[in-house]
Enzyme design. Structure first.
Site, PDB file in Angstrom:
ATOM      1  N   LEU A   9       0.836  -1.210   0.000  1.00  0.00           N
ATOM      2  CA  LEU A   9       0.000   0.000   0.000  1.00  0.00           C
ATOM      3  C   LEU A   9       0.868   1.256   0.000  1.00  0.00           C
ATOM      4  CD1 LEU A   9      -2.769  -1.038   2.541  1.00  0.00           C
ATOM      5  CD2 LEU A   9      -2.558  -1.503   0.090  1.00  0.00           C
ATOM      6  N   ALA A  10       0.671   2.070  -1.012  1.00  0.00           N
ATOM      7  CA  ALA A  10       1.533   3.248  -1.148  1.00  0.00           C
ATOM      8  C   ALA A  10       0.817   4.397  -1.838  1.00  0.00           C
ATOM      9  CB  ALA A  10       2.788   2.871  -1.931  1.00  0.00           C
ATOM     10  N   ALA A  11      -0.501   4.482  -1.639  1.00  0.00           N
ATOM     11  CA  ALA A  11      -1.256   5.504  -2.373  1.00  0.00           C
ATOM     12  C   ALA A  11      -1.423   6.796  -1.595  1.00  0.00           C
ATOM     13  CB  ALA A  11      -2.621   4.960  -2.761  1.00  0.00           C
ATOM     14  N   ARG A  16       1.298  14.131   7.141  1.00  0.00           N
ATOM     15  CA  ARG A  16       2.071  14.553   8.321  1.00  0.00           C
ATOM     16  C   ARG A  16       3.555  14.772   8.016  1.00  0.00           C
ATOM     17  NH1 ARG A  16      -0.199   9.778  11.968  1.00  0.00           N
ATOM     18  NH2 ARG A  16      -0.657   8.997   9.880  1.00  0.00           N
ATOM     19  N   GLU A 155      -9.587   1.073  15.317  1.00  0.00           N
ATOM     20  CA  GLU A 155      -8.649   2.188  15.191  1.00  0.00           C
ATOM     21  C   GLU A 155      -8.691   3.038  16.459  1.00  0.00           C
ATOM     22  OE1 GLU A 155      -6.385   2.645  12.574  1.00  0.00           O
ATOM     23  OE2 GLU A 155      -7.151   0.622  12.342  1.00  0.00           O
ATOM     24  N   ASN A 378      54.775  14.739 -13.206  1.00  0.00           N
ATOM     25  CA  ASN A 378      54.687  15.602 -12.032  1.00  0.00           C
ATOM     26  C   ASN A 378      54.002  16.907 -12.434  1.00  0.00           C
ATOM     27  OD1 ASN A 378      55.810  15.999  -9.103  1.00  0.00           O
ATOM     28  ND2 ASN A 378      56.028  17.937 -10.196  1.00  0.00           N
ATOM     29  N   SER A 406      55.758  24.699 -11.558  1.00  0.00           N
ATOM     30  CA  SER A 406      54.675  25.315 -10.793  1.00  0.00           C
ATOM     31  C   SER A 406      54.065  26.510 -11.517  1.00  0.00           C
ATOM     32  CB  SER A 406      55.203  25.793  -9.443  1.00  0.00           C
ATOM     33  OG  SER A 406      55.611  24.664  -8.699  1.00  0.00           O
TER      34      SER A 406
HETATM   35  C1  UD1 Z   1      -2.886   1.758   9.781  1.00  0.00           C
HETATM   36  C2  UD1 Z   1      -3.925   0.812  10.339  1.00  0.00           C
HETATM   37  C3  UD1 Z   1      -3.721   0.657  11.833  1.00  0.00           C
HETATM   38  C4  UD1 Z   1      -2.312   0.215  12.127  1.00  0.00           C
HETATM   39  C5  UD1 Z   1      -1.303   1.132  11.478  1.00  0.00           C
HETATM   40  C6  UD1 Z   1       0.087   0.556  11.584  1.00  0.00           C
HETATM   41  C7  UD1 Z   1      -5.886   1.221   8.920  1.00  0.00           C
HETATM   42  C8  UD1 Z   1      -7.234   1.793   8.853  1.00  0.00           C
HETATM   43  N1  UD1 Z   1      -5.244   1.349  10.078  1.00  0.00           N
HETATM   44  O1  UD1 Z   1      -3.121   3.034  10.348  1.00  0.00           O
HETATM   45  O2  UD1 Z   1      -4.633  -0.303  12.352  1.00  0.00           O
HETATM   46  O3  UD1 Z   1      -2.094   0.158  13.540  1.00  0.00           O
HETATM   47  O4  UD1 Z   1      -1.581   1.270  10.061  1.00  0.00           O
HETATM   48  O5  UD1 Z   1       1.046   1.445  11.093  1.00  0.00           O
HETATM   49  O6  UD1 Z   1      -5.423   0.613   7.974  1.00  0.00           O
HETATM   50  N2  UD1 Z   1      -3.184   3.871   2.136  1.00  0.00           N
HETATM   51  C9  UD1 Z   1      -3.528   3.820   0.805  1.00  0.00           C
HETATM   52  N3  UD1 Z   1      -4.734   4.300   0.430  1.00  0.00           N
HETATM   53  C10 UD1 Z   1      -5.610   4.826   1.303  1.00  0.00           C
HETATM   54  C11 UD1 Z   1      -5.247   4.884   2.660  1.00  0.00           C
HETATM   55  C12 UD1 Z   1      -4.022   4.378   3.056  1.00  0.00           C
HETATM   56  O7  UD1 Z   1      -2.752   3.343  -0.027  1.00  0.00           O
HETATM   57  O8  UD1 Z   1      -6.689   5.223   0.859  1.00  0.00           O
HETATM   58  C13 UD1 Z   1      -1.877   3.334   2.530  1.00  0.00           C
HETATM   59  C14 UD1 Z   1      -0.957   4.399   3.065  1.00  0.00           C
HETATM   60  O9  UD1 Z   1      -0.181   4.968   2.001  1.00  0.00           O
HETATM   61  C15 UD1 Z   1      -0.081   3.624   4.040  1.00  0.00           C
HETATM   62  C16 UD1 Z   1      -1.013   2.516   4.525  1.00  0.00           C
HETATM   63  O10 UD1 Z   1      -2.069   2.427   3.582  1.00  0.00           O
HETATM   64  O11 UD1 Z   1       1.015   3.021   3.407  1.00  0.00           O
HETATM   65  C17 UD1 Z   1      -1.581   2.757   5.909  1.00  0.00           C
HETATM   66  O12 UD1 Z   1      -2.313   3.973   5.896  1.00  0.00           O
HETATM   67  P1  UD1 Z   1      -2.131   5.058   7.023  1.00  0.00           P
HETATM   68  O13 UD1 Z   1      -3.003   6.196   6.710  1.00  0.00           O
HETATM   69  O14 UD1 Z   1      -0.693   5.313   7.286  1.00  0.00           O
HETATM   70  O15 UD1 Z   1      -2.777   4.260   8.255  1.00  0.00           O
HETATM   71  P2  UD1 Z   1      -2.473   4.420   9.773  1.00  0.00           P
HETATM   72  O16 UD1 Z   1      -3.267   5.521  10.332  1.00  0.00           O
HETATM   73  O17 UD1 Z   1      -1.018   4.418   9.999  1.00  0.00           O
HETATM   74 CA    CA Z   2       0.946   4.586   8.760  1.00  0.00          CA
END
Ligand code: UD1
Ligand code: CA
Length: 460
Positions: A9-11, A16, A155, A378, A406
């Site tokens: 997951l990287a979207a 922050r 959460e 040199n 030099s």
């Molecule tokens: C998430 C978990 C939480 C866990 C924590 C651990 C959820 C709802 N909560 O919270 O239970 O303790 O990780 O670090 O999953 N992302 C997407 N698309 C979206 C939303 C998120 O790709 O629409 C990806 C983010 O880029 C990230 C990951 O999902 O890589 C987690 O999302 P993030 O918003 O960081 O969740 P946390 O609040 O950290």
């Molecule tokens: Ca996170």
């Protein structure tokens, strides 16, 4: 063993971080943090890796170029559950396990993932969640258990006081049977504080329908910490540096002060090389054995042979240095500087796009640019290759065993043939033949008794 795929997951934007750059591309030890879960997924035998990208998708895709990773697009960030669902079309008909990782968790090790996957397979679980106990679990999803059985994840922002007292948290790493995963995701609702589709919600869906779900606990939180802000990024960098330093030391490298040395992930160093504090080794740098890299050097994308001595405060970029050469202090090797065996490049010498032959020396205050220098040459203090005419760069060629006096200016294009001698202070604009002495400077005139009357007046 059944095939496994990994979805990363990287979207998310990573608000922050307060950055123009998407969070998962912020570097840790010189690599985008997303590169680490990709490498870990590969190391544990994923048949396929799908990265869910959204915010700055093109940049994410470009950063993964050549890594045999598929991209799934999540146009709107509607939650982690929705993100996983975006990979569903690419996994249609797939019946194996899906390992789910987060792009912002770079420190997770292959060993931890292997133990987690082992527990998942051994217990024939439908879904496994990697968890960890925290003294301060604030902000994380809490693991809810009844009679020790995993029941759900809530959460932090949706949790009751009682639930917030739970110290076991969701690391965001999961493994699920694919058919169950995508079916359950279809049932996830958005009735939570953020109005998002939460991936952890499928735990309670599975538990309610009597499927085997389990929490697998790991001991080391630093490995599974997600990076959310710059302070987290700094912690991850520190942890990664400690790991990298440990590997080099295990390979026989002396790091006099590992905490004060910065070494990026792709760097290779041979045994018995000593690295002093304040030095930064970056990119695809390769250093041989028995070298000394002294304090406050920056070496980037360079290849250094064996027994090379880099004295303090050198900057070396995209250059190569052969065995037993000496560089610095205060030398600057700019891109495409090539020093052959035993070369000495000393104080305040800058070399750019030039080859310096075996055993040649340029020890003081010199600029060498666009030059080819033979062996045994040199180059005297203060020598300058005047390679730029305001429009174009021109080459300087210096044959074997030439001696440049030099304070010489070599106005390029110019060739000094082998064994020639250039008188100090010359401005050389024409080629010099083999074995010749070239002197190009105003000849000295002495005006006898010139100062005598003046001195007499002053002392009157
Ligand atoms: C998430 C978990 C939480 C866990 C924590 C651990 C959820 C709802 N909560 O919270 O239970 O303790 O990780 O670090 O999953 N992302 C997407 N698309 C979206 C939303 C998120 O790709 O629409 C990806 C983010 O880029 C990230 C990951 O999902 O890589 C987690 O999302 P993030 O918003 O960081 O969740 P946390 O609040 O950290
Ligand atoms: Ca996170």
């Amino acid at each position: 063993m059944e095939p496994m795929v990994t979805v990363i997951l990287a979207a998310g934007r990573g608000t922050r971080m307060k950055s123009e750059l998407v969070k998962v591309l912020h570097p840790v030890a010189g690599r985008p943090m997303l590169a680490y879960p990709v490498a870990a997924a590969r190391a544990v035998g994923s048949r396929r890796i799908i990265v869910v990208a959204g915010y700055q998708k093109d940049k994410v895709e470009a950063a993964l170029q050549g890594q045999q990773v598929d991209i799934a697009l999540q146009e709107e960030q509607l939650g982690s559950g929705h993100a996983v669902l975006m990979a569903a079309p690419q996994l249609a008909g797939f019946a194996g396990d899906v390992l789910i990782l987060c792009g912002d968790v770079p420190l997770v090790t292959t060993a931890t993932l292997e133990a987690f996957l082992g527990a998942h397979r051994e217990n024939k679980a439908c879904m496994s969640v990697l968890t960890v106990d925290l003294d301060n679990p604030a902000g994380y999803g809490r693991i809810l258990r009844t009679e020790n059985q995993l029941r759900g994840i809530v959460e932090h922002r949706d949790a009751t006081e009682e639930q917030r007292a739970v110290r076991e948290i969701n690391t965001g790493i999961y493994c699920c049977r694919a058919p169950f995963l995508f079916e359950a995701l279809g049932k996830v609702k958005t009735n939570n504080d953020q109005g998002e589709y939460y991936l952890p919600d499928i735990v309670s869906i599975a538990a309610a329908s009597g499927m085997k779900v389990q929490a697998v606990k790991t001991g080391d939180f630093s490995e599974v910490e997600g990076i959310n802000d710059r302070a987290g990024l700094a912690r991850a960098e520190r942890a990664m540096q400690a790991r990298i330093a440990g590997q080099h030391m295990a390979n026989g490298v002396t790091l006099l002060d590992p905490q004060a040395t910065y070494i990026e992930a792709g760097v290779r160093i041979g045994a018995d090389t000593v690295v002093y504090p304040g030095t930064s080794l970056r990119g695809a740098t390769e250093i041989g054995s028995g070298c000394t890299i002294d304090m406050h050097c920056m070496i980037q994308d360079s290849k250094i042979g064996n027994r090379v001595h880099v004295q303090p405060s050198c900057v070396i970029e995209k250059s190569s240095i052969a065995d037993a050469a000496t560089v610095g202090p205060f030398a600057h090797l700019r891109p495409e500087a090539v020093l052959e065996e035993g070369v000495h490049v000393g104080n305040f010498v800058e070399v750019k796009k030039s080859r310096i032959g075996r055993g040649s020396k340029a020890n003081h205050l010199t600029y060498i640019g666009d030059a080819t220098i033979g062996a045994g040459v040199n180059v005297g203090a203060g020598t300058i290759t005047c390679n730029y005419d305001g429009k174009r760069k021109h080459p300087t060629v210096i044959g074997d065993n030439v001696f440049i006096g030099s304070n010489t200016a070599l106005v390029a294009p110019v060739t000094i043939c082998k064994n020639a001698l250039i008188g100090a202070g010359s401005t050389i604009t024409k080629n010099v033949p083999e074995n010749a002495l070239a002197v190009a400077r105003g000849s000295q005139k002495n005006y006898e008794n010139f100062m005598v009357p003046k001195i007499r007046r002053d002392t009157d």
